[in-house]
Design a protein around this motif. Structure first.
Motif, PDB file in Angstrom:
ATOM      1  N   PRO A 182       0.809  -1.231   0.000  1.00 57.93           N
ATOM      2  CA  PRO A 182       0.000   0.000   0.000  1.00 57.93           C
ATOM      3  C   PRO A 182       0.840   1.277   0.000  1.00 57.93           C
ATOM      4  O   PRO A 182       0.454   2.271  -0.608  1.00 57.93           O
ATOM      5  CB  PRO A 182      -0.808  -0.118   1.303  1.00 57.93           C
ATOM      6  CG  PRO A 182      -0.843  -1.582   1.615  1.00 57.93           C
ATOM      7  CD  PRO A 182       0.427  -2.159   1.080  1.00 57.93           C
ATOM      8  N   LEU A 183       1.998   1.238   0.664  1.00 58.31           N
ATOM      9  CA  LEU A 183       2.830   2.444   0.746  1.00 58.31           C
ATOM     10  C   LEU A 183       3.394   2.860  -0.613  1.00 58.31           C
ATOM     11  O   LEU A 183       3.905   3.958  -0.774  1.00 58.31           O
ATOM     12  CB  LEU A 183       3.988   2.218   1.723  1.00 58.31           C
ATOM     13  CG  LEU A 183       3.620   2.171   3.204  1.00 58.31           C
ATOM     14  CD1 LEU A 183       4.821   1.750   4.030  1.00 58.31           C
ATOM     15  CD2 LEU A 183       3.109   3.536   3.672  1.00 58.31           C
ATOM     16  N   GLU A 208       1.570   2.699  -3.500  1.00 63.25           N
ATOM     17  CA  GLU A 208       0.480   2.823  -4.471  1.00 63.25           C
ATOM     18  C   GLU A 208       0.614   4.033  -5.382  1.00 63.25           C
ATOM     19  O   GLU A 208       0.089   4.043  -6.489  1.00 63.25           O
ATOM     20  CB  GLU A 208      -0.872   2.846  -3.743  1.00 63.25           C
ATOM     21  CG  GLU A 208      -1.356   1.432  -3.446  1.00 63.25           C
ATOM     22  CD  GLU A 208      -2.562   1.407  -2.518  1.00 63.25           C
ATOM     23  OE1 GLU A 208      -3.157   2.463  -2.291  1.00 63.25           O
ATOM     24  OE2 GLU A 208      -2.887   0.301  -2.021  1.00 63.25           O
ATOM     25  N   LYS A 209       1.315   5.067  -4.912  1.00 63.18           N
ATOM     26  CA  LYS A 209       1.455   6.261  -5.754  1.00 63.18           C
ATOM     27  C   LYS A 209       2.629   6.186  -6.712  1.00 63.18           C
ATOM     28  O   LYS A 209       2.799   7.053  -7.563  1.00 63.18           O
ATOM     29  CB  LYS A 209       1.610   7.489  -4.870  1.00 63.18           C
ATOM     30  CG  LYS A 209       0.303   7.925  -4.307  1.00 63.18           C
ATOM     31  CD  LYS A 209       0.420   9.211  -3.552  1.00 63.18           C
ATOM     32  CE  LYS A 209      -0.885   9.439  -2.831  1.00 63.18           C
ATOM     33  NZ  LYS A 209      -1.217   8.319  -1.912  1.00 63.18           N
TER      34      LYS A 209
END
Lengths: 693, 125
Positions: free
Chosen positions: B19-20, B22-23
């Motif tokens: 998730p960390l 995702e960008k």
């Protein structure tokens, strides 16, 4: 500038010199050419035929450009006024100086022109704290350029100096020989280029800086000012203050290396030209109705650097928003923790507050989606990491006991958090405004969860937590006999009972029970807190009160702008107008550039605001203060896709119009007329009128 | 001999989704130098999906660093940003990718439990 120093800057590159344009820095003084928190020139001295020069005038053309008009010789009698010397300096990737000498004589003149140059490559922290360097220096002539270097293991910084005219270059500077005919002139361009890594001899490594042309910068500044709303107003001083604020805000823009050309507000010149959690967020909030792009970059950049691990040296936790980022030698060698440092208890809830306020103004739902994970992590930090005492309140105590920050709230000096009797509170400290910010963050995040993230469960949970927090807060922090909120709770959960300006931030956050708000408003404009110019950080009569104590009696313009916002939130229009009037009247004494803080003396005693001695000017959140005060006076408040205007402005301001306010409504205008009468001793100084117009 | 680098990349690869990250969208190549030898790791990122390989390929962001130092970074004993500021980590290309990637480096080993206490704002509700 009142310290006599001339400053120009672009992002985190800036030059501070004396009025002659010379730099002669000692380790502890902040003159020189700085970039990325390192001093690249500590000596830059011009002589003509061995003589120093005398300034006739300095022309601050733009914040990134200045011109010095000089004549040779020092002292009161000019020994040779047949010559004029003009130095025109613009900051870029380093700086460029156009040096021109004019001969007004009927005879030709032969001149030896000399620039002495050197660098100590001091880290800004070393300049502040007078520390010694550990690396080695070099100064060499290479391809007709002077290359100054500093090396410590793999850490290298360099300065390359060159000239367009023919020069003899040695390791201490450049010498020019010139013959100037009658009425003739001689000139050269001097280029000083900073190399953040390597001086061209080592394997090529990336540099941070992106050079920008001067014309580009001029066009950019013009666009910046043009895009902001236009202020029309009968009070000339307010118009000037507004212009000053817009230009200073432009100067304080800083593009972190990861953000391309996007910029956010750095905290202040010269010490704080970098990204800060608290300062960048609060300034972005102040500027939202005027320059919303700052908020967007602040949210993105702080989001990218949001904490992800537990690191005691950096006081980092998952979800925590950084306090300060630095790029110099000391953080590089971990002699300071700013790579980045996270020791700040308010930036994390304020991050969520800014995200919501940004969407309310701009309607940019895309960014709210994009930063959902960061916002959730920030909210999680409040519950899981910030509650050091297990009592449901945010409190702070540093884990890096050597180089971390002891005080992690905005009043970050050693003596700021005290009991009425002056005794200092121990750690952890749960200051009251932090609880207000946490409350506001939850309420605002609940709206985002419901309307944008479509997570009703989360919204309900946040609202329940917030209501619970508000109930407990109004019980635990309320000092019944004084009718105000304690400055903090100490490690034993006992009230730190001094009366302070922090109670104004509580109004802004909405955590104050409606029934208690009247008492708070009364305190804020009462004789103990209100000086006539603004609300003091600490009330007169408290043990540690000192009208020129940094956080224990001075008036901070930014503090007052949020207090005014809070007063409006609870419907205290007159009190908000009174605070706006006082601070804006003070701005007139500083030519529109509000200082970080000024003395808490009674206005009737000094008649003018006494500036607190500080090295930082302009400072971002002081620069943003007139903007937020304009918002509060005009009562600007987004309501869905409309902008509500509900003016409550002081009488002396007369007619006021703010045109082309950008937002989700496109552009709208707001008008107001001074109707709030403010008693003489309090309002707009000489311009105050007796009755509403 | 334990290899913190391999452990770090293996864990990242096995998680499959981070998730960390995702960008982050693009490829990051790590070139770990050890004398004359270069050990390559190629990380492909898209919407948080992570793919790790040992390919030596051109990437959007190339990170060059000494193997010993990367071992320390992968074990949480050295900080990547500080090392970058020292000039010990060279980054070519998209710096933002690396700024995002550094999120997944572990923190320093701590002696005490991660959580400082069990308190939470919602606890009493």
């Amino acid at each position: 500038m009142n310290d006599g120093l001339v400053k120009i800057l672009d992002g985190n590159t800036f030059v501070v010199s004396d009025p002659r344009g010379d730099i002669e820095a000692s380790l502890t003084d902040p003159t020189g050419l700085f970039s990325f928190d390192t001093r690249f020139l500590s000596k830059w001295i011009l002589t003509v035929n061995g003589q120093r020069l005398t300034p006739l005038s300095t022309d601050d053309m733009q914040y990134f450009e200045t011109r010095f008009f000089l004549v040779p010789g020092t002292g009161t009698v000019y020994v040779d006024s047949k010559l004029s010397v003009i130095r025109r300096r613009a900051v870029g990737n380093g700086f460029r100086e156009e040096l021109t000498i004019l001969n007004h004589d009927e005879k030709p003149v032969d001149l030896t022109i000399r620039i002495d140059a050197a660098s100590d490559f001091a880290d800004l922290f070393e300049v502040k704290d007078a520390l010694k360097k550990k690396g080695t220096y070099s100064a060499r002539v290479k391809d007709g350029r002077l290359v100054l270097g500093y090396e410590r293991d793999t850490f290298t910084r360099g300065t390359v100096i060159s000239a367009t005219a023919k020069a003899r270059v040695d390791s201490d500077g450049l010498t020019f020989k010139a013959r100037i005919e009658p009425d003739g002139e001689w000139s050269t361009n001097l280029d000083v280029v900073t190399a953040v890594m390597g001086t061209g001899e080592k394997r090529e490594q990336p540099t941070f800086a992106r050079p920008r042309g001067r014309q580009n910068m001029e066009a950019n500044l013009k666009r910046w000012v043009d895009e902001a709303p236009t202020l029309e107003c009968d009070w000339d001083a307010l118009r000037e203050t507004y212009q000053r604020s817009l230009v200073d805000l432009a100067a304080l823009r800083f593009s972190p290396p990861i953000m391309g050309r996007q910029s956010l507000p750095a905290a202040g010149l010269p010490w704080f030209m970098t990204m800060f959690g608290r300062d960048s967020i609060l300034t972005s909030l102040q500027a939202l109705p005027f320059t919303p792009s700052l908020a967007e970059t602040t949210l993105r950049a702080l989001g990218e650097w949001q904490g992800t691990r537990v690191d005691d040296f950096r006081d980092e936790d998952p979800g925590r928003i950084l306090h300060e980022m630095r790029y110099g030698e000391l953080p590089a060698f971990e002699e300071r923790p700013h790579s980045p440092y996270y020791g700040c208890a308010d930036a994390t809830p304020l991050y969520v507050v800014l995200l919501d306020e940004y969407e309310r103004w701009t309607g940019d739902r895309r960014l709210v989606h994009e930063l959902e994970q960061e916002a959730r992590a920030a909210l999680n930090w409040i519950d899981e990491y910030a509650d050091l005492m297990g009592n449901g309140y945010i409190s702070y105590r540093r884990r890096n006991e050597k180089t971390g920050l002891e005080n992690q709230c905005w009043k970050d000096s050693w003596d700021s958090i005290s009991y009425r009797d002056g005794q200092l509170a121990g750690f952890p400290r749960a200051t009251c405004e932090l609880q207000g910010y946490a409350y506001d963050a939850k309420i605002r995040a609940a709206r985002l969860a419901r309307e944008i993230w479509k997570d009703d469960e989360f919204a309900k949970r946040l609202e329940k937590q917030a209501a619970e927090l508000k109930r407990r807060f109004n019980r635990d922090f309320w000092i019944a006999d004084g009718e105000y909120y304690a400055l903090a709770l100490d490690a034993d959960g006992k009230q730190v009972d001094a009366l302070s300006s922090n109670i104004g931030h509580l109004l802004w956050s909405g955590i104050v029970d409606k029934a208690k708000s009247k008492a708070i408003a009364r305190h804020l404009v009462g004789a103990k807190l209100y000086s006539g110019w603004g609300v003091r950080t600490l009330a007169e009569g408290e043990g540690r009160y000192n009208p020129i104590g940094y956080h224990v009696g001075t008036v901070w313009p930014f503090d007052n702008s949020f207090i005014a916002w809070g007063l409006r939130r609870y419907g205290f229009k007159d009190e908000a107008a009174q605070i706006a009037a006082g601070i804006l009247a003070a701005a007139e004494f500083f030519e529109g550039r509000l200082p970080e803080a000024f003395g808490g003396y009674e206005r009737t005693r000094t008649r003018y605001p006494v500036q607190y001695p500080t090295a930082c000017s302009p400072q971002a959140w002081s620069t943003g203060t007139p903007l937020l005060l304009l918002r509060t006076m005009l009562g600007l408040e987004p309501a869905g896709d409309l902008l509500v205007v509900d003016p409550a402005t002081p009488v002396g301001i007369g007619h006021i119009a703010l045109l082309d306010i950008p937002g989700r409504w496109g552009r709208v205008d707001a008008f107001g007329r001074g109707r709030i009468s403010i008693g003489e001793k309090k309002g707009l100084g000489q311009r105050v009128q007796a009755a509403p117009v | 001999m334990t290899d913190a680098t391999a452990e770090f990349f293996d864990a990242l690869s096995q998680s499959g989704h981070e998730p960390l990250l995702e960008k982050a969208k693009g490829t990051v190549s790590f070139e770990l130098t050890n004398g004359t030898r270069v050990e390559c790791w190629l990380v492909t990122l898209e919407n948080g999906d992570v793919n790790v390989s040992r390919k030596n390929a051109k990437a959007d962001c190339t990170v060059r660093v000494n193997k010993d130092l990367f071992e320390a970074i992968a074990a949480g004993q050295a900080n990547a940003m500080a090392a970058f500021l020292r000039g010990e980590v060279a980054i070519d290309g998209d710096m933002e990718l690396m700024a995002l990637f550094q999120r997944v480096f572990p923190g320093p080993p701590t002696k005490r439990p991660r959580r400082q206490n069990g308190g939470s704002v919602g606890r009493s509700s």
